[in-house]
Design an enzyme around this catalytic site. Structure first.
Site, short mmCIF file in Angstrom:
data_model
loop_
_atom_site.label_atom_id
_atom_site.label_comp_id
_atom_site.label_asym_id
_atom_site.label_seq_id
_atom_site.Cartn_x
_atom_site.Cartn_y
_atom_site.Cartn_z
N LYS A 61 0.82 -1.23 0.09
CA LYS A 61 0.13 -0.31 -0.07
C LYS A 61 0.76 1.28 -0.01
O LYS A 61 0.96 1.96 0.89
CB LYS A 61 -0.99 0.04 1.18
CG LYS A 61 -2.11 -0.76 1.15
CD LYS A 61 -3.19 -0.42 -0.01
CE LYS A 61 -4.11 0.96 0.69
NZ LYS A 61 -4.89 1.31 -0.38
N ASP A 87 -1.18 -12.69 4.85
CA ASP A 87 -2.47 -13.37 5.48
C ASP A 87 -3.71 -13.48 4.99
O ASP A 87 -4.25 -14.61 4.65
CB ASP A 87 -2.57 -12.84 7.04
CG ASP A 87 -3.53 -13.51 7.87
OD1 ASP A 87 -3.40 -14.99 7.81
OD2 ASP A 87 -4.19 -13.15 8.41
C1 IPM Z 1 -2.12 -18.05 9.11
C2 IPM Z 1 -3.03 -17.68 10.44
C3 IPM Z 1 -2.10 -17.15 11.60
C4 IPM Z 1 -1.73 -15.98 10.89
C5 IPM Z 1 -2.71 -17.07 12.95
C6 IPM Z 1 -3.34 -18.43 13.38
C7 IPM Z 1 -2.07 -16.48 13.91
O1 IPM Z 1 -4.03 -16.98 10.21
O2 IPM Z 1 -1.22 -18.94 9.54
O3 IPM Z 1 -2.49 -17.66 8.22
O4 IPM Z 1 -2.21 -14.83 11.13
O5 IPM Z 1 -0.45 -15.70 10.49
MG MG Z 2 -4.44 -16.60 8.10
#
Ligand code: IPM
Ligand code: MG
Length: 370
Positions: free
Chosen positions: A194, A251
């Protein structure tokens, strides 16, 4: 010649133990038929570790993970631990593993199996043949940035703070992984940020571009804003080859990309550290899906994301690409044969349990290696 590998297995919470159990069956089979010997040490992570030890990851388990050739993790978290102290919530165990093992590059391939193209909520022609690799930065950014916390202001309001921060080296090392992977694919990298809003995004863009010009001139580099990328992944996902992005955008975009393949239950991942003096990387393999507490213990979960994660372990950590290909081919065959877990169920297919999916894959492995 028998090859020997030390694996640390951390099944975790929810459906974690069920899906990981299917990997044990494959390692047993590989030991018997391919001369691969696995020394497996199981440990607790997440809520399972909180219940036993009061923390989501003990120093002993971390030491075992560090000493292993590779780590396989199931999933962590669940409503059972909603009330525990934020610092020792189940997810903190996974984040500590990633940080202490230095696993900065998270590879999340989104691949559409031909027989599953109809399981995607998108039209077949949009996803058929899809093969994207998302490279997510995993040990930096807003997940770990300081300062962070919740404070109470003089006027009684509360203020929550997290910090999005990246340094030159953090950006360059993950970009280098993406460029390297692209070299073995279609030689195209799209870097996502971004930069129109965030300074850290501007730096990200500048450093990725500089690295491309210095060392990866054979790679075609493009840039995209994260919100546009979220849209393009639905509009025309096949435009992408390798996507490289930060921890938070990665993510979100990887969950989105997972759905293109039909189900979160299909998406594996590999998290890799730097190459050490012996030429080896620390590595952790885990399905992208979570612990799915609502279906835990019911044998409804899809073990394929975890089995594909194990295949990635064979390929990236053990240089057993051929064996990995065998497992992937067996999964392909089973899907083509109409066997489905609930998450990818479609009309006219046979709905099976986690264990029966494992049975079917083992049977195909046997046939393929004959
Ligand atoms: C992922 C999950 C994790 C993250 C969580 C469980 C902490 O969503 O591996 O994508 O946010 O990285
Ligand atoms: Mg995740």
């Amino acid at each position: 010649m028998t090859r020997h590998f030390k694996i640390s297995v951390l099944p975790g919470d929810g459906i974690g133990p069920e899906v990981v159990r299917q990997v044990h069956r494959i390692t047993d089979w590989l030991a018997g038929s391919r001369g691969l010997e696995f020394e497996i040490k199981e440990g607790l992570v997440g809520g399972a570790s909180i219940d036993r030890h009061g923390v989501p990851l003990t120093d002993e388990t971390l030491a075992d993970a560090m000493a292993a050739d590779a780590v396989l993790l199931g999933a962590v978290g669940g409503p059972k631990w909603d009330a525990v102290d934020f610092a020792v919530r189940p997810e903190a165990g996974l984040l500590r593993l990633r940080k202490e093992m230095g696993l900065f590059a998270n590879l999340r391939p989104a691949l559409v199996f031909p027989s599953l193209a109809d399981a995607s909520p998108l039209k077949r022609d949009i996803v058929e043949g899809l093969d994207i690799m998302i490279v997510r930065e995993l040990t930096g950014g807003v997940y770990f940035g300081e300062p962070r916390g919740i404070e109470t202001l003089p006027d009684g309001q509360r203020r929550g703070v997290n910090t999005q921060v990246y340094t030159t080296s953090e950006i360059r090392r993950v970009a280098a992984v993406a460029f390297d992977l692209a070299r073995r694919r279609q030689k195209r990298v799209c870097s996502v940020d971004k930069a129109n809003v965030m300074e850290s995004g501007r730096l990200w863009r500048e450093e990725v571009t500089a690295l491309r010009n210095e060392s990866f001139e054979d790679i075609e580099l493009s840039h995209m804003y994260a919100d546009n990328c979220a849209m393009q992944l639905i509009r025309n996902p096949k435009q992408f080859d390798v996507i490289v992005t930060d921890n938070l955008f990665g993510d979100m975009l990887s969950d989105e990309a997972a759905m293109l393949t039909g189900s979160l239950g299909m998406l594996p991942s590999a998290s890799l550290g730097a190459v050490d003096e012996k030429g080896k990387r620390k590595a952790l393999y885990e399905p992208v899906h979570g612990s799915a507490p609502d279906i835990a213990g019911k044998e409804l979960a899809n073990p394929i994301a975890t089995l594909l994660s194990f295949a990635m372990m064979l390929r990236y950590s053990f240089d057993e690409g051929e064996t990995a290909g065998l497992i992937e081919a067996a999964i392909q065959k089973v899907l083509a044969g109409g066997i489905r877990t609930t998450d990818i169920m479609a009309k006219g297919m046979a709905r099976v349990s986690t264990g029966v999916m494992g049975d079917s894959i083992l049977r195909e492995l046997g046939k393929l290696s004959r």
